[in-house]
Write an enzyme that holds these catalytic residues in place. Structure first.
Site, PDB file in Angstrom:
ATOM      1  CE  LYS A  22       9.015  -0.427   5.914  1.00 34.12           C
ATOM      2  NZ  LYS A  22       8.139  -1.157   4.963  1.00 34.12           N
ATOM      3  CB  CYS A 116      -2.182  -5.386   4.808  1.00 33.35           C
ATOM      4  SG  CYS A 116      -1.904  -3.961   3.774  1.00 33.35           S
ATOM      5  CG  ASP A 306       4.908   4.503   1.835  1.00 34.07           C
ATOM      6  OD1 ASP A 306       5.915   3.863   1.502  1.00 34.07           O
ATOM      7  OD2 ASP A 306       3.753   4.056   1.685  1.00 34.07           O
ATOM      8  NE  ARG A 398       5.115  -4.341   9.202  1.00 33.18           N
ATOM      9  CZ  ARG A 398       4.322  -4.822   8.251  1.00 33.18           C
ATOM     10  NH1 ARG A 398       3.017  -4.855   8.430  1.00 33.18           N
ATOM     11  NH2 ARG A 398       4.808  -5.260   7.120  1.00 33.18           N
TER      12      ARG A 398
HETATM   13  C1  EPZ Z   1       5.732  -0.660  -1.905  1.00 30.99           C
HETATM   14  O1  EPZ Z   1       4.684  -1.577  -1.700  1.00 30.99           O
HETATM   15  C2  EPZ Z   1       6.169  -0.201  -0.518  1.00 30.99           C
HETATM   16  N1  EPZ Z   1       6.655  -1.360   0.234  1.00 30.99           N
HETATM   17  C3  EPZ Z   1       4.983   0.439   0.200  1.00 30.99           C
HETATM   18  O2  EPZ Z   1       5.440   0.915   1.445  1.00 30.99           O
HETATM   19  C4  EPZ Z   1       4.494   1.626  -0.638  1.00 30.99           C
HETATM   20  O3  EPZ Z   1       3.358   2.184  -0.014  1.00 30.99           O
HETATM   21  C5  EPZ Z   1       4.135   1.147  -2.046  1.00 30.99           C
HETATM   22  O4  EPZ Z   1       5.271   0.488  -2.644  1.00 30.99           O
HETATM   23  C6  EPZ Z   1       3.741   2.308  -2.957  1.00 30.99           C
HETATM   24  O5  EPZ Z   1       4.783   3.235  -3.017  1.00 30.99           O
HETATM   25  C7  EPZ Z   1       7.881  -1.851  -0.048  1.00 30.99           C
HETATM   26  O6  EPZ Z   1       8.598  -1.341  -0.893  1.00 30.99           O
HETATM   27  C8  EPZ Z   1       8.330  -3.018   0.767  1.00 30.99           C
HETATM   28  P1  EPZ Z   1       2.856  -1.455  -5.172  1.00 30.99           P
HETATM   29  P2  EPZ Z   1       4.154  -2.474  -2.925  1.00 30.99           P
HETATM   30  O7  EPZ Z   1       3.033  -2.827  -5.707  1.00 30.99           O
HETATM   31  O8  EPZ Z   1       5.256  -2.745  -3.865  1.00 30.99           O
HETATM   32  C9  EPZ Z   1      -1.457  -2.518  -6.795  1.00 30.99           C
HETATM   33  C10 EPZ Z   1       5.449   1.154   3.762  1.00 30.99           C
HETATM   34  O9  EPZ Z   1       4.699   1.846   4.457  1.00 30.99           O
HETATM   35  N2  EPZ Z   1      -0.858  -3.780  -7.248  1.00 30.99           N
HETATM   36  O10 EPZ Z   1       3.651  -0.322  -5.749  1.00 30.99           O
HETATM   37  O11 EPZ Z   1       3.428  -3.601  -2.337  1.00 30.99           O
HETATM   38  C11 EPZ Z   1      -1.471  -2.394  -5.281  1.00 30.99           C
HETATM   39  O12 EPZ Z   1      -2.608  -3.034  -4.732  1.00 30.99           O
HETATM   40  C12 EPZ Z   1       4.884   0.332   2.630  1.00 30.99           C
HETATM   41  O13 EPZ Z   1       6.697   1.106   3.875  1.00 30.99           O
HETATM   42  C13 EPZ Z   1      -1.639  -4.675  -7.976  1.00 30.99           C
HETATM   43  O14 EPZ Z   1      -2.809  -4.432  -8.239  1.00 30.99           O
HETATM   44  O15 EPZ Z   1       3.123  -1.478  -3.610  1.00 30.99           O
HETATM   45  C14 EPZ Z   1      -1.492  -0.894  -5.070  1.00 30.99           C
HETATM   46  O16 EPZ Z   1      -2.817  -0.432  -5.175  1.00 30.99           O
HETATM   47  C15 EPZ Z   1       3.364   0.332   2.646  1.00 30.99           C
HETATM   48  N3  EPZ Z   1      -1.081  -5.851  -8.392  1.00 30.99           N
HETATM   49  C16 EPZ Z   1      -0.668  -0.361  -6.246  1.00 30.99           C
HETATM   50  O17 EPZ Z   1      -0.639  -1.422  -7.216  1.00 30.99           O
HETATM   51  C17 EPZ Z   1       0.230  -6.170  -8.123  1.00 30.99           C
HETATM   52  O18 EPZ Z   1       0.697  -7.249  -8.546  1.00 30.99           O
HETATM   53  C18 EPZ Z   1       0.779  -0.012  -5.880  1.00 30.99           C
HETATM   54  O19 EPZ Z   1       1.296  -1.111  -5.190  1.00 30.99           O
HETATM   55  C19 EPZ Z   1       1.005  -5.249  -7.381  1.00 30.99           C
HETATM   56  C20 EPZ Z   1       0.445  -4.059  -6.964  1.00 30.99           C
END
Ligand code: EPZ
Length: 418
Positions: A22, A116, A306, A398
């Site tokens: 996904k 979320c 995850d 999802r």
């Molecule tokens: C991706 O989310 C995945 N989703 C998530 O999977 C996964 O948990 C996550 O990466 C971490 O591996 C997809 O790929 C669609 P991040 P993403 O940006 O990209 C902070 C699932 O269950 N952050 O790597 O949204 C953020 O708040 C989902 O399939 C900022 O502060 O995660 C988090 O604490 C859930 N500012 C950390 O970084 C930003 O601009 C990592 O988030 C972006 C992120």
């Protein structure tokens, strides 16, 4: 709202096939916006988030044809470069259209995701990076409006923290920017590497995907391509834990064992027998006795956040105390109190969950809160004594394709109730 009714106690035995990832499919679908030529993606999982992204792309101007697990996208022109709140609030990954829209047509209006269940989920790093590539960005009424009428220019973007979709978004923004872009402290997840491979097939010039430094030389335009998405490592990992928690004998086929090193190592330390009979199969034979093993979630290649909830369910059955430390998201222990209602002994202290075991679980009525928390409740229910009813299983839909059918085929007593 659909529910799952699960009666625990059966050891799972047999083969479970892995679907496409996904989290690789979502950026790949967004990448199709970068060209006016057709893009064909294979092994796309039929899950809710993918349908949401396809709907968003149609609203933007893509022609989307779905045939089983193959999706054909054709975006002759961008009709509406927007990602509305109604869609973004249901799926944060909608922000993945931001980079491609600015790169393709010089503007985008994307709703801020809002939080979320697992955390605030800001996209400030996506926005900062786009500004460094020359986009002018305004925020108003819960939306960000990005403009780059003269196109984007290369820059060195250093992420202050590793972000998976941030890396993907900026990589897609940079592929047609004037000059070279360097992404530093980039995410190394396999999903990032997969979307880079698609972009390269489309004509992009990208080096270093999968490492912390990605170099992108901007090109005039991108063409169409055909690409098969990598297997879903989180789905495969979830089923590995299912084999461990039910002390069964499961072969997870069609996966990429190389993407699951951190989990496999923890499962082996905990006493499970995990082998790799073929290049795309992992086999797990549950141990008679499980040992408690600590885990700390980290960016890839560390232990995936995850898979944290699924691992917590397993540790409720392990001998000893397991300390689970969550370093990626600020609120990703929602499953703990539901597991506690089934009899687990879990204490939360800050970003750590202390799991004492083994504690037999009994079936109960529980509520799913987010995608992976729901998966952990399914795993717990598979070994709990008696019947568990899990409400709000749309969270599971999802990210897991036909999970109840896949589990039932290897002996689980699980059914969906409309
Ligand atoms: C991706 O989310 C995945 N989703 C998530 O999977 C996964 O948990 C996550 O990466 C971490 O591996 C997809 O790929 C669609 P991040 P993403 O940006 O990209 C902070 C699932 O269950 N952050 O790597 O949204 C953020 O708040 C989902 O399939 C900022 O502060 O995660 C988090 O604490 C859930 N500012 C950390 O970084 C930003 O601009 C990592 O988030 C972006 C992120």
């Amino acid at each position: 709202m659909d529910k799952f009714v699960i009666t625990g106690g059966n050891a799972l035995t047999g083969e479970i096939p892995t679907s496409g990832s996904k989290n690789a499919a979502l950026p790949a679908l967004a990448a199709a916006l970068l060209t006016a030529e057709p893009v064909i993606l294979k092994r796309i999982p039929r899950v809710r988030d993918i349908r949401t992204m396809q709907r968003l792309l149609v609203d933007i101007g893509s022609l989307v044809q779905v045939e089983e697990e193959t999706v054909r996208l054709h975006t002759p022109q961008i009709v509406c470069p927007e990602a509305p709140y109604e869609l973004v609030k249901t799926m944060r990954a909608s922000s993945l259209v931001l980079g491609p829209l600015v790169a393709r047509c010089g503007r985008a209006r994307v709703s801020l995701p809002g939080g979320c269940a697992i955390g605030g989920r800001p996209i400030n790093l996506h926005i900062l990076g786009l500004e460094q590539l020359g986009a002018r960005i305004r925020q108003s009424h819960g939306y960000i409006e990005a403009e780059a009428p003269d196109g984007l220019h290369g820059a060195t973007v250093r992420f202050e923290r590793i972000t998976v979709t941030g890396t993907e978004d900026l990589m897609m923004a940079a592929v047609m920017a004037h000059g070279e872009t360097v992404l530093e402290n980039a995410a190394r997840e396999p999903e990032v590497t997969d979307v880079a491979e698609l972009l390269i097939k489309m004509g992009a010039r990208i080096e270093g995907a999968g490492t912390s430094t990605i170099r992108i030389q901007g090109v005039e335009r991108l063409g169409g391509a055909e690409h098969t998405i990598i297997p879903d490592r989180i789905e495969a990992g979830t089923f590995l834990v299912a084999g461990a928690i039910t002390a069964g004998d499961l072969a997870i086929t069609g996966c990429n064992p190389g993407h699951l090193g951190a989990l496999v190592s923890k499962l082996q330390q905990a006493g499970s027998d995990v082998t790799q009979p073929t290049g795309t199969t992992l086999r797990i034979r549950g141990a008679g006795k499980l040992l408690s093993v600590d885990v700390t979630t980290e960016e890839y290649p560390g232990f995936a956040t995850d898979l944290q909830a699924q691992y917590m369910a397993l540790m409720t059955q392990a001998e000893g105390i397991a300390i689970i430390t969550e370093t990626i998201f600020e609120n990703r222990f929602m499953h703990a109190q539901e597991l506690a209602r089934m009899g687990a002994n879990i204490r939360i202290s800050g970003n750590q969950a202390i799991v004492a075991g083994p504690h037999p679980l009994t079936g109960a009525g529980v509520i799913a809160s987010d995608l992976r928390a729901s998966a952990s409740l399914v795993l717990a229910a598979l070994m709990a004594r008696g019947e568990t009813v899990i409400d709000r299983v749309y969270h599971i839909d999802r990210g897991y394709e036909k999970i109840e059918a896949k589990l039932a085929r290897v002996g689980a007593k699980i059914r969906r109730v409309e």
